[in-house]
Design a protein around this motif. Structure first.
Motif, PDB file in Angstrom:
ATOM      1  N   ASP B  36      25.485  37.480 -24.047  1.00 46.45           N
ATOM      2  CA  ASP B  36      24.156  37.188 -24.587  1.00 46.45           C
ATOM      3  C   ASP B  36      24.123  37.527 -26.081  1.00 46.45           C
ATOM      4  OD1 ASP B  36      21.488  36.977 -25.197  1.00 46.45           O
ATOM      5  OD2 ASP B  36      20.822  38.594 -23.848  1.00 46.45           O
ATOM      6  N   VAL B  84      19.907  47.007 -25.102  1.00 41.42           N
ATOM      7  CA  VAL B  84      18.556  46.716 -25.587  1.00 41.42           C
ATOM      8  C   VAL B  84      18.273  47.652 -26.755  1.00 41.42           C
ATOM      9  CG1 VAL B  84      16.098  46.906 -25.008  1.00 41.42           C
ATOM     10  CG2 VAL B  84      17.699  45.875 -23.371  1.00 41.42           C
ATOM     11  N   ARG B 419      18.631  38.726 -18.075  1.00 35.93           N
ATOM     12  CA  ARG B 419      17.735  38.351 -19.180  1.00 35.93           C
ATOM     13  C   ARG B 419      17.782  36.848 -19.420  1.00 35.93           C
ATOM     14  NH1 ARG B 419      19.756  43.417 -20.455  1.00 35.93           N
ATOM     15  NH2 ARG B 419      18.028  44.875 -20.289  1.00 35.93           N
ATOM     16  N   LYS B 422      15.469  34.761 -16.908  1.00 32.55           N
ATOM     17  CA  LYS B 422      14.120  35.281 -16.685  1.00 32.55           C
ATOM     18  C   LYS B 422      13.031  34.230 -16.881  1.00 32.55           C
ATOM     19  CE  LYS B 422      12.278  37.807 -19.816  1.00 32.55           C
ATOM     20  NZ  LYS B 422      11.684  38.820 -20.723  1.00 32.55           N
ATOM     21  N   GLY B 453      13.268  43.694 -19.830  1.00 30.97           N
ATOM     22  CA  GLY B 453      13.703  42.341 -20.176  1.00 30.97           C
ATOM     23  C   GLY B 453      14.489  41.657 -19.091  1.00 30.97           C
ATOM     24  N   THR B 454      14.938  42.423 -18.093  1.00 29.77           N
ATOM     25  CA  THR B 454      15.638  41.830 -16.956  1.00 29.77           C
ATOM     26  C   THR B 454      14.629  41.515 -15.861  1.00 29.77           C
ATOM     27  OG1 THR B 454      17.821  42.792 -17.323  1.00 29.77           O
ATOM     28  CG2 THR B 454      17.218  42.370 -15.049  1.00 29.77           C
TER      29      THR B 454
END
Lengths: 456, 456
Positions: B36, B84, B419, B422, B453-454
Motif C-alpha cells: 500500500d 499508520v 485498508r 474498505k 483504517g482497516t
C-alpha cells in the motif's frame, strides 16, 4: 389498560388470528422441553408466518418496551424458549419454507422447519445436512441455529455453526438484516453470522438460515460393545479417539440401557455396566480399517460382548436406541438434564465424579454421552413430589456443572445456556468474557428486550 | 515532546530493545505484501515475545490514546498490517511457541509461528492442520486467524475459522482474555471466538490460538487439464463441483501459466487458455471414482490435454506451480491483487466480466482461482511508472469488486478487507450490517485504537 390498548395495536398490525391471547393456547407456550417450573404464560403469542410478521411484532415490542421470547418448536432443553412474565413469545413454528440450490449445495430455510425435514429435503437432491440432534424429528432448524445444536455425527462432521453460511435476522429494533450468504469463503467484515449462531435469541430473531449441504453420507458400519464397567467403556473411547475419528461414538450407562430396553425390547444386555455404539462411514477399505480399530479398542478394554454389522438398518436400530435414551429415562421420574462437555482425556474423571455426586446427594444420575467429542448428558432423575429429593437433585445439577468447569470443560456442549444454566456461565467463562458479551448485548439490544433471563 | 516522553515510558515498561524506534527498522514495518503506497512508518514497533508484553504495550497505547496496528509476518494482501501515521505497530513475529496435545488433537500456538511450522509440528504427531494459504511458508498463524485465511484445500476442508476452537486476545484496554478452549462442542455464551476470527485486529490482538487438528490427509491423486479457452475450464469446474467435492480444484489462466512456466520450466502448455489442477484424497476406491468424475468433466468440456497421476510428488509439483502464480505474475509489473468470490454458477460470468474490465481499462488482468469454492484472485498488472495506466488499474480494481458484488459475491474470500478494500465493504454488506459491526467495534474499542483504517 394501557397495555391492553397497545396489544390491540399489535393485533391490528398482523393478520387476523396471528396474535394469540387466549390463556389456554398461550399456556402451551409457557414451557419448553426443559419444563422450567419458573416459566410464565406469555402476555401474547405471535405465530409469525413471514419475516415481515416478525418485523411488525418486534417493532411493536420495541415501541412499547415489551420483552420478546423467540421460540421455534419449543424443544429447547435449557429453558431458553420458555415464557416470561409480561413478554410476548414470537413463535417461528409456522415459517416452514425451504429452497434448495443443488448446484450451490445450499438450503435457504425458514426457522420453523424441523431438522428432519431439512435432511429429507436435502436428500431429495442427493445432498446431506449433517447436524443431527437426538431430537431431530421434533426440533426446528431455527432453534438449532440459535443454540448451535450438535448431535451424534458431530464428532466427525462438526456442529450447526459449521454449516451456517448466512442468515436473515430481525434485530431488537425491528430491522431485518441479511448476514453472510451462500459462499464457502467470505472474509468481508466481522463474522456476524457466526456471532448470531448460538446467541439463543438474545441478539435478534433468526428468520432464515442459509445452510451448507454435503454430498450424501456413505453407508455406515456399526460396532456395539457391552462393558462390565463404565470405566472400561470410557477407556475404550480414549483408545478409539486416539487413533481415528469415528462417524459416531455414543455411550449409555446401565440405567439408560435398561430404560431403553424396557421400551424397545431389542435384546440389549441388561447386565452391562455400559454400552458403546460406534460407526465408521469412511469409504471403501478405510471403513474396514476403522471398524478393526474400534473392535480392537473394545476388546482391549474388556468388552463383554462385541457386535459388528455392515447392515445399515441393523446399525440404525442401535442409533435409535441411543436417541431413545432421554425419553426412556424420563419415564423413571422428573429429569434435570445436563449437557456438560469435557476434554476427552478427562471423560473418565467426569463419569467418576458424577457417580460421586449421585452418591453424595442420594439421587439417581444416568449418564448418556456423545462420548467421541466429550459431550455428556447426565440425567438427574427425581420424584417431583419428594421435596427433599427435588432439592437434592437441584444441588446435584449445579455440582455436575461445577465438576465439568473444574475439569476444563463446558456447562453446555449443544443445548445452550438458557435460563437454567445461566448462574454457572460466569464460573465457566470468567468475568472478562461476561463483560465482552454484555457489551455486545448492550450494543445490539440496548433495552434488553430480546429473550430476557437467557444467558444474561 | 510529550509524545517522546511518553514513549520513554513504553520503552521502560518492556525488556531492553523490544521497543524499536530506529527509522530504518521501523521502515521495514511500513508496508505488508499489499505494498500500500499510503502506508506510513510506525511511530515505534514493539516486537513482543509474550502476551504480557502485548498487554504492557496496549496499556501504554490506551493510556496515551495512541493507535495500534497488530502485525504478524507482514504477508497481508489487503494492507491491513501496514503502518499508520502516529501509531505503534505491535508485531507478534517473535511469539513462536507451539504445544500439541495429540490425545485432544489440538495445538496451542502463539501467533508468530508460520502456518507451515504449525503443519510441520502437527505432522510430527501424525496430525494435520488443513488450512493452506498459498503463502503458507511465510504467513503466520496469527494473521491467518485475524483474516480467516483460506487456501487450496478449503473447498473440501473449510477455512481457518473451522479450526479455531479458542484463543487468547488482548483487548483495546489491555485486558488479556481467554475465549473458547479445546472442546469440539461448546455452546456456553456468545460465540466470541468466531467473532474474533476474521476481525483483522480491529477488536483486539490475538496472542494465542487453540487449533483443532485432523488425522493425516490421505495421499492425493491429481488430475491436470489444459483448455483452449477460459470458458471451457470454468464449465468443467461446474461439472465437477456438481458431482463431487474435490480436495483441490485450482484454476490458472494463460498469463499465469506462462509466468509460472518462465520460472519453473516444468513443461506447462504455454498455448493453453487455461489450466485446472484437481485433487482427490478420498480413501480407497472412492479416489478412483472421483478422479474418473474429474477426468470425464475435463474431457466433456474440450480439454486439450488431461494428465492424471497417483504419484504424490508429481501432483505436488502442480500445486507448487499454482502457488507460484502470484509471485510469478508479480514479475510482470506492479500488482493490484483481488480476492473476489462468487457463487459457483456465476464463475463464468465473473471471468467474462473481468476480461471486459481489462479490455475497457486497457490493463492486463491475470486470473488465478481456488475455482472449486468460487474464490478468485484476479491480478491487475500495471507499470507503476505509467501514471495513467496505474490510475486505470485502480479503476479496474474497484470495478472487479463491483462486478463480484453484483453477482452476489464477496470482495474478499480469504485475504480480508484491510485498508485497500474498505471503501467497497458497505456496498457488499449494506448499511445495516455496517451499523451492527460499528456498534460491536464501539463496544469493544470505544476509542477506535485498534488497527484504524482497516475494515472501519
Amino acid at each position: 389498560m394501557t397495555r391492553t390498548l397497545a396489544l390491540d395495536d399489535l393485533i391490528a398490525a398482523l393478520p387476523e388470528g396471528m396474535v394469540v391471547t387466549d390463556p389456554d393456547i398461550c399456556g402451551g407456550y409457557r414451557q419448553d422441553r426443559a419444563l422450567d417450573p419458573d416459566a410464565a404464560i406469555p402476555l401474547a403469542v405471535v405465530r409469525a408466518e413471514s419475516t415481515d410478521h416478525v418485523v411488525a411484532a418486534v417493532r411493536w415490542c420495541a415501541a412499547n418496551r415489551v420483552a420478546i421470547v423467540p421460540r421455534g418448536a419449543g424443544t429447547g432443553l435449557s429453558g431458553g424458549s420458555g415464557g416470561v412474565n409480561g413478554a410476548i413469545t414470537i413463535s417461528t413454528e409456522r415459517m416452514r419454507t425451504i429452497e434448495i440450490d443443488p448446484v450451490m449445495r445450499v438450503a435457504v430455510v425458514q426457522p420453523g422447519l424441523l431438522n428432519a425435514e431439512v435432511k429429507a429435503a436435502a436428500a431429495q437432491h442427493g445432498l446431506w445436512y449433517p447436524p443431527d440432534p437426538s431430537s431431530f424429528e421434533i426440533c426446528s432448524i431455527g432453534g438449532n441455529a440459535a443454540t448451535n445444536a450438535g448431535g451424534l455425527c458431530c464428532v466427525k462432521y462438526g456442529v450447526t455453526t459449521d454449516y451456517v453460511l448466512g442468515m436473515q435476522v430481525v434485530l431488537a429494533d425491528g430491522r431485518a438484516v441479511r448476514l453472510g450468504g451462500p459462499r464457502l469463503k467470505d472474509s468481508a467484515g466481522l463474522s456476524l453470522t457466526k456471532l448470531f449462531v448460538g446467541s439463543e435469541g438474545t441478539l435478534g430473531i433468526i428468520t432464515e438460515v442459509t445452510l451448507r449441504l454435503l454430498p450424501p453420507q456413505p453407508a455406515a458400519s456399526t460396532v456395539v460393545g457391552s462393558f462390565a464397567s463404565v470405566h472400561d467403556a470410557t477407556e475404550a473411547v480414549l483408545a478409539i479417539t486416539d487413533r481415528i475419528r469415528p462417524a459416531m461414538l455414543e455411550f449409555m450407562d446401565s440405567v439408560a440401557i435398561n430404560a431403553v430396553e424396557d421400551h424397545l425390547k431389542m435384546g440389549l444386555d441388561r447386565s452391562a455396566g455400559a454400552m458403546l455404539v460406534a460407526q465408521s462411514d469412511s469409504p471403501g477399505a478405510a471403513a474396514a480399517e476403522e471398524i478393526a480399530v474400534i473392535t480392537a479398542a473394545f476388546e482391549a478394554n474388556n468388552a463383554t460382548e462385541v457386535f459388528a454389522t455392515d447392515d445399515v438398518a441393523e446399525g440404525e436400530a442401535f442409533t435409535v436406541a441411543r436417541r431413545m435414551a432421554i425419553p426412556a429415562v424420563e419415564k423413571l421420574g422428573s429429569l434435570l438434564l445436563e449437557d456438560v462437555g469435557v476434554p476427552l482425556p478427562t471423560l473418565p474423571d467426569l463419569v467418576d465424579g458424577i457417580a460421586a455426586i449421585a452418591a453424595g446427594r442420594e439421587v439417581m444420575i444416568s449418564v448418556i454421552a456423545h462420548a467421541g467429542d466429550g459431550n455428556t448428558h447426565p440425567l438427574i432423575v427425581f420424584d417431583p413430589d419428594d421435596t427433599d429429593q427435588a432439592a437434592r437433585a437441584q444441588l446435584a445439577f449445579g455440582e455436575v456443572m461445577d465438576l465439568a468447569i473444574g475439569l476444563g470443560g463446558t456447562i453446555t456442549g449443544e443445548h445452550g445456556v438458557g435460563r437454567l444454566k445461566k448462574p454457572w456461565l460466569p464460573d465457566q467463562v470468567g468475568a472478562d468474557v461476561m463483560d465482552i458479551s454484555r457489551r455486545i448485548k448492550d450494543a445490539l439490544d440496548p433495552d434488553h428486550l430480546m429473550n430476557p433471563g437467557t444467558m444474561f
